[in-house]
Design a protein around this motif. Structure first.
Motif, PDB file in Angstrom:
ATOM      1  N   VAL A  77      85.121  82.360 -30.286  1.00 65.33           N
ATOM      2  CA  VAL A  77      83.670  82.565 -30.267  1.00 65.33           C
ATOM      3  C   VAL A  77      83.344  83.794 -29.421  1.00 65.33           C
ATOM      4  CG1 VAL A  77      81.473  81.613 -29.471  1.00 65.33           C
ATOM      5  CG2 VAL A  77      83.073  80.156 -30.696  1.00 65.33           C
TER       6      VAL A  77
ATOM      7  N   GLU B   3      84.434  86.813 -31.657  1.00 67.68           N
ATOM      8  CA  GLU B   3      83.815  86.955 -32.971  1.00 67.68           C
ATOM      9  C   GLU B   3      82.301  86.770 -32.959  1.00 67.68           C
ATOM     10  OE1 GLU B   3      85.484  86.910 -36.663  1.00 67.68           O
ATOM     11  OE2 GLU B   3      85.940  88.445 -35.188  1.00 67.68           O
ATOM     12  N   GLY B   4      81.788  86.092 -31.937  1.00 65.08           N
ATOM     13  CA  GLY B   4      80.378  85.742 -31.982  1.00 65.08           C
ATOM     14  C   GLY B   4      80.189  84.586 -32.939  1.00 65.08           C
ATOM     15  N   LEU B   5      78.974  84.034 -32.949  1.00 67.21           N
ATOM     16  CA  LEU B   5      78.756  82.842 -33.763  1.00 67.21           C
ATOM     17  C   LEU B   5      78.371  83.178 -35.199  1.00 67.21           C
ATOM     18  CD1 LEU B   5      77.066  80.553 -31.120  1.00 67.21           C
ATOM     19  CD2 LEU B   5      79.227  80.125 -32.286  1.00 67.21           C
ATOM     20  N   ARG B   6      78.278  84.455 -35.508  1.00 69.32           N
ATOM     21  CA  ARG B   6      77.880  84.797 -36.878  1.00 69.32           C
ATOM     22  C   ARG B   6      79.031  84.673 -37.857  1.00 69.32           C
ATOM     23  NH1 ARG B   6      74.024  89.767 -37.878  1.00 69.32           N
ATOM     24  NH2 ARG B   6      75.990  90.789 -37.426  1.00 69.32           N
TER      25      ARG B   6
ATOM     26  N   HIS C 291      75.623  92.546 -31.827  1.00 65.84           N
ATOM     27  CA  HIS C 291      74.655  91.802 -32.643  1.00 65.84           C
ATOM     28  C   HIS C 291      74.915  90.318 -32.611  1.00 65.84           C
ATOM     29  CE1 HIS C 291      73.087  95.459 -34.422  1.00 65.84           C
ATOM     30  NE2 HIS C 291      74.343  95.890 -34.459  1.00 65.84           N
ATOM     31  N   GLY C 292      73.922  89.570 -33.069  1.00 65.62           N
ATOM     32  CA  GLY C 292      74.137  88.150 -33.326  1.00 65.62           C
ATOM     33  C   GLY C 292      73.867  87.263 -32.130  1.00 65.62           C
ATOM     34  N   GLY C 293      73.597  85.983 -32.436  1.00 68.68           N
ATOM     35  CA  GLY C 293      73.376  85.034 -31.357  1.00 68.68           C
ATOM     36  C   GLY C 293      74.675  84.796 -30.619  1.00 68.68           C
ATOM     37  N   MET C 294      74.601  84.458 -29.335  1.00 69.86           N
ATOM     38  CA  MET C 294      75.837  84.274 -28.583  1.00 69.86           C
ATOM     39  C   MET C 294      75.676  83.232 -27.496  1.00 69.86           C
ATOM     40  SD  MET C 294      75.654  88.012 -26.851  1.00 69.86           S
ATOM     41  CE  MET C 294      74.327  88.833 -27.728  1.00 69.86           C
TER      42      MET C 294
ATOM     43  N   GLU D 210      80.013  84.191 -23.875  1.00 71.60           N
ATOM     44  CA  GLU D 210      80.257  85.309 -24.775  1.00 71.60           C
ATOM     45  C   GLU D 210      79.416  86.507 -24.329  1.00 71.60           C
ATOM     46  OE1 GLU D 210      79.090  83.923 -28.573  1.00 71.60           O
ATOM     47  OE2 GLU D 210      79.135  85.938 -29.394  1.00 71.60           O
TER      48      GLU D 210
ATOM     49  N   ARG E 227      80.724  90.220 -23.171  1.00 67.99           N
ATOM     50  CA  ARG E 227      80.290  91.501 -23.742  1.00 67.99           C
ATOM     51  C   ARG E 227      79.639  92.383 -22.680  1.00 67.99           C
ATOM     52  NH1 ARG E 227      77.465  90.058 -29.516  1.00 67.99           N
ATOM     53  NH2 ARG E 227      79.067  88.615 -30.257  1.00 67.99           N
TER      54      ARG E 227
END
Ligand SMILES: Cc1cc2nc3c(=O)[nH]c(=O)nc-3n(C[C@H](O)[C@H](O)[C@H](O)COP(=O)(O)OP(=O)(O)OC[C@H]3O[C@@H](n4cnc5c(N)ncnc54)[C@H](O)[C@@H]3O)c2cc1C
Ligand code: SF4
Ligand code: SF4
Lengths: 344, 425
Positions: free
Chosen positions: A21, A24-27, B193-196, B200, B204
């Motif tokens: 996670v 990769e992130g949650l997407r 990008h994107g929810g995290m 996480e 980043r």
């Protein structure tokens, strides 16, 4: 539906602990809860998760932090089994299956590999696919350490891959085949020792055997701490990587053994590495299935080692050594290799 | 099939690696006891806001029954006992606990603010107010005073789920303590990008985030800025100090459960316990206890493939509440998973006026836990106190969140348990 899904308290501890996670992130990855709990409610849709499911490195971190003690990694592996089909296997996984069919190894066998000498020793050493074919130095160092410790051993004349990679791919059929073969090949032994924590775990959980990991054997049986060390060696700051299947499945005592053994070597200083027990990306069939994810995790491991100002990463697992080395930046060596070079 | 490892012997075995277990372990180890802590699973401590609530002194001084909040009255049961029996000077103990606790954390890089049990008012990430008495330095604790001088920017970072500035602004109707708040959403390039999840985001953020954030903060017109938690334990003090000094603003984190602040507290307490000389075995479960009449003798600890017997002089049970498996449910009854100690609760089993049976049963489940004497001694099922087994933290009756008073009261029980346990070691 997996009957345990309702026991999830939605605390997100697993999602926070999951190394994939973070990368990769949650997407593009649903994470342990997304896969094992939420998706388990919709088994008919498992096929749509194919890509997602094979990004998990089977590191067991999620289940370890889950306060509801849900077997999350096991459930992800069960989902993989439920969608397994040879013709749909990811490129790297198809190669594993082909190698098993042809050579009974999970990887292409090396042209030259260490040769097993027949003997009637009661200690059986199972080197595993990587130590035999990619990093024979591990095979040789283990043999050398056992000889220094006066432990007579032999390698089975014939053996098949333990099957741990097949379990990760989800292929129960081939898994049964190699298990049955190995149980026939391993005869007349009293103790089994393995280089790879993945093999150790697999022999326990799938075969019902009682193997020791090399470090357990060296520490508990061979008495490696009493073997004389070479006096002066170049000073080196070592970060000890904690392989998932040692730290979590076999147990933290093995890591403690390893640290104790390393600490008494002249010139060696252990440095504390942040997230030492975070997966390096080497497990779960991810190196074969999603090499980009495995590489990103290996790079994160090297970054942690750099921040700890380590000169060297020592990893007691052939798979980890291979994967972390792909990232480069900090030299990575196997535990037995490092130790053997420093003992008389 | 589990392979048996050679048995070990320690002065004290602590089961549970949350705040209570680690506190008791550190206290024992700092007095030269050989202490083993065994725990498995995310702790409630790691899910908390990382801020320590405290039982208020005024409540402690009152007689049982004379307190307005019934739940609090129940939760202070053991303390009333202590006061009545006068075995320990409570105020003294409170001071000892908090100074030991803060010193230990500060050694690990987690600076905490406290004002001798004064309650801080803080703003949460849900826009509500929250009180506690020991808090990490860069939360809203002690910073609301400075707030009064200006206005407050709520800075949400795109993709970071911990702080939705519009939600907070809407919840507090645009004002905190009379100060105007203004929501901002900003994007940081380092975050992608994107929810995290929070961890996480922190991973980043490590890649050059501080400089980018300093610039973003400096560009805002407000002189106080609230942000979501972005730093892990190793960098929080340095990072937050840098944000404040470089931007010349009052920058702080909002209180956030299930996020970095709780993880930092857990991490700092683990490091502190190890620093005091404890041996910490995470990923290990205690599956069985052996007792001989009123003495606990040994325990069995397990990994998925190995097991080991541990014998000890004293035992501290700090296994948390039902959620983490510190207690178990059998039908409607809360029971001891070790089938060894007495479990109960302080309320009435009959529904209170206006309550359904279900409400009453639920209350019982939430409030039940191990019963202890005023010395935190666990009891046999028949109610006889143990010589060498003690309970601590949210596993005790009435201490479980949310009926308990939170970490403050629990740390106190852990301290008392350690005081008496060390006599046995
Ligand atoms: C979301 C949330 C927010 C909170 N916010 C606050 C707050 O802001 N302020 C405050 O003061 N309090 C807060 N609390 C309450 C506080 O966090 C808890 O009451 C406290 O952390 C409990 O600590 P503990 O050490 O008793 O138990 P825990 O922290 O739960 O630790 C016990 C551990 O022992 C493990 N365990 C159980 N059985 C075994 C076994 N047999 N073998 C090995 N290990 C075992 C459990 O899995 C668990 O990990 C909050 C709680 C939650 C859930
Ligand atoms: S086993 Fe590891 S990689 Fe797989 S979901 Fe769990 S934490 Fe993530
Ligand atoms: S850690 Fe366990 S209980 Fe928490 S969200 Fe994940 S699966 Fe659910």
């Amino acid at each position: 539906m997996a009957p345990f899904a309702n026991r999830c308290i939605k605390c997100d501890s697993c999602q926070k602990a999951c190394p994939v996670v973070t990368i990769e992130g949650l997407r593009s990855f649903s994470g342990p809860r997304g896969l094992a709990v939420d998706s388990s409610r919709f088994p008919e849709d498992a096929e749509a998760l194919r890509d997602n499911l094979y990004k998990c490195t089977a590191c067991f971190r999620c289940g370890d932090v889950c306060p509801a003690r849900l077997p999350l990694t096991g459930q992800i592996m069960a989902l993989r089994r439920s969608i397994f089909a040879k013709d749909k296997a990811l490129g790297g996984h198809a190669r594993i299956l082909a190698n098993i069919d042809q050579h009974r190894r999970s990887i292409e066998p090396a042209a030259r590999r260490p040769e097993a000498k027949p003997s009637d020793a009661k200690l059986l050493y199972f080197p595993g696919c990587i130590a035999e074919n990619r990093l024979p130095i591990i095979y040789q160092s283990t043999a050398s350490l056992l000889t220094k410790g006066k432990a007579a051993f032999r390698v089975p004349e014939r053996w098949s891959c333990c099957g741990a990679p097949l379990e990760k791919v989800g292929d129960s059929e081939r898994l049964r085949l190699v298990r049955e073969e190995n149980l026939r090949f391993f005869d007349g032994f009293e103790r089994l020792v393995t280089s790879c924590p993945g093999c150790t775990t697999h022999f326990i959980q799938d075969y019902g055997l009682e193997p020791l990991h090399t470090i357990e054997l060296l520490y508990e049986v061979v008495g490696v701490r009493k073997l004389p060390a070479l006096p002066s060696h170049r000073k080196v700051k070592v970060a000890l990587h904690q392989p998932c299947h040692l730290a979590r499945t076999v147990g933290q005592h093995v890591i403690d053994y390893a640290a104790e053994i390393l600490q008494r070597l002249p010139g060696v200083r252990l440095v504390e590495m942040e997230d030492a027990d975070r997966c390096c990306g080497g497990g779960g069939g991810v190196v074969a299935g999603h090499p980009d994810v495995a590489l990103a995790l290996a790079k994160a491991k090297v970054e942690s080692a750099k921040r700890a100002k380590a000169d060297l990463i020592v990893a007691p697992c052939p798979f980890c050594v291979m994967n972390i080395s792909r990232a480069g930046g900090v030299e990575t060596v196997d535990f037995t290799n490092f130790l053997d070079a420093r003992l008389k | 099939m589990l392979r048996e490892l050679p048995p070990i012997k320690v002065d004290a075995l602590v089961i549970g690696h949350g705040a209570s277990g680690l506190m008791a372990a550190s206290a024992l180890a700092s007095q030269n006891n050989n202490v083993l802590v065994v725990g498995k699973g995310a702790t409630a401590t790691s899910m908390s806001t990382g801020c320590i609530s405290y039982i208020r002194k005024d409540i402690l001084r009152q007689e049982r029954g004379a307190i307005d909040l019934e739940a609090l009255a129940r939760s202070v049961h053991p303390f009333n006992d202590i006061m009545e029996r006068g075995s320990l000077a409570l105020e003294e103990v409170l001071l000892q606990v908090s100074s030991f606790f803060q010193r230990s954390l500060s050694d690990q890089g987690l600076e905490m603010t406290d004002d001798a049990f004064h309650f801080f008012d803080m703003l949460t990430n849900a826009g509500t107010m929250y009180s506690c008495s020991i808090a990490p330095s860069f939360t809203a604790s002690g910073r609301l005073d400075r707030l009064r001088e200006g206005s407050l920017a709520l800075l949400g970072i795109e993709g970071h789920r911990d702080l939705d500035p519009r939600l907070v602004a809407a919840m507090c109707a645009g004002h905190v303590d009379g100060v105007r708040v203004r929501p901002y959403w900003r994007k940081l390039d380092c975050m992608g990008h994107g929810g995290m999840t929070a961890t996480e985001a922190a991973a980043r953020f490590k890649n050059g985030g501080t400089q980018e954030l300093i610039k973003t903060i400096s560009d805002l017109e407000e002189d106080s800025v609230a942000i979501p938690p972005l730093f892990g334990l190793q960098s929080v003090h340095k990072g937050m100090s840098e944000l404040c000094s470089e931007s010349e603003k009052n920058v702080f984190e909002l209180v956030t459960p299930m996020s970095l602040p709780g993880l930092r507290l857990q991490d700092a307490m683990e490091r502190s316990a190890v620093g005091h000389g404890c041996h910490l075995m995470k990923n290990h479960l205690v599956t069985r206890l052996e007792v001989k009449r009123e003495r606990a003798v040994s325990a069995l600890i397990e990994t998925p493939t190995r097991r080991q017997a541990v014998s000890f002089n004293s035992l501290i049970l700090a296994t948390g509440d039902l959620v983490g498996g510190g207690l178990a449910l059998a039908g409607r009854e809360v029971v001891d998973p070790f089938s060894t100690f007495k479990v109960g609760w302080f309320g009435k089993t009959e529904p209170l006026p206006g309550q359904t049976r279900y409400d009453a049963a639920m209350r019982q489940v939430v409030e039940a836990g191990y019963l202890v004497t005023h010395e935190m001694r666990l009891m046999t099922k028949e109610g006889r106190p143990f010589e060498n087994a003690f309970g601590a933290g949210s596993t005790l009756a009435s201490f479980s969140f949310p009926t308990g008073v939170g970490l403050g009261g629990e740390l106190l029980t852990a301290w008392i348990a350690a005081e008496y346990a060390k006599e046995g070691s």
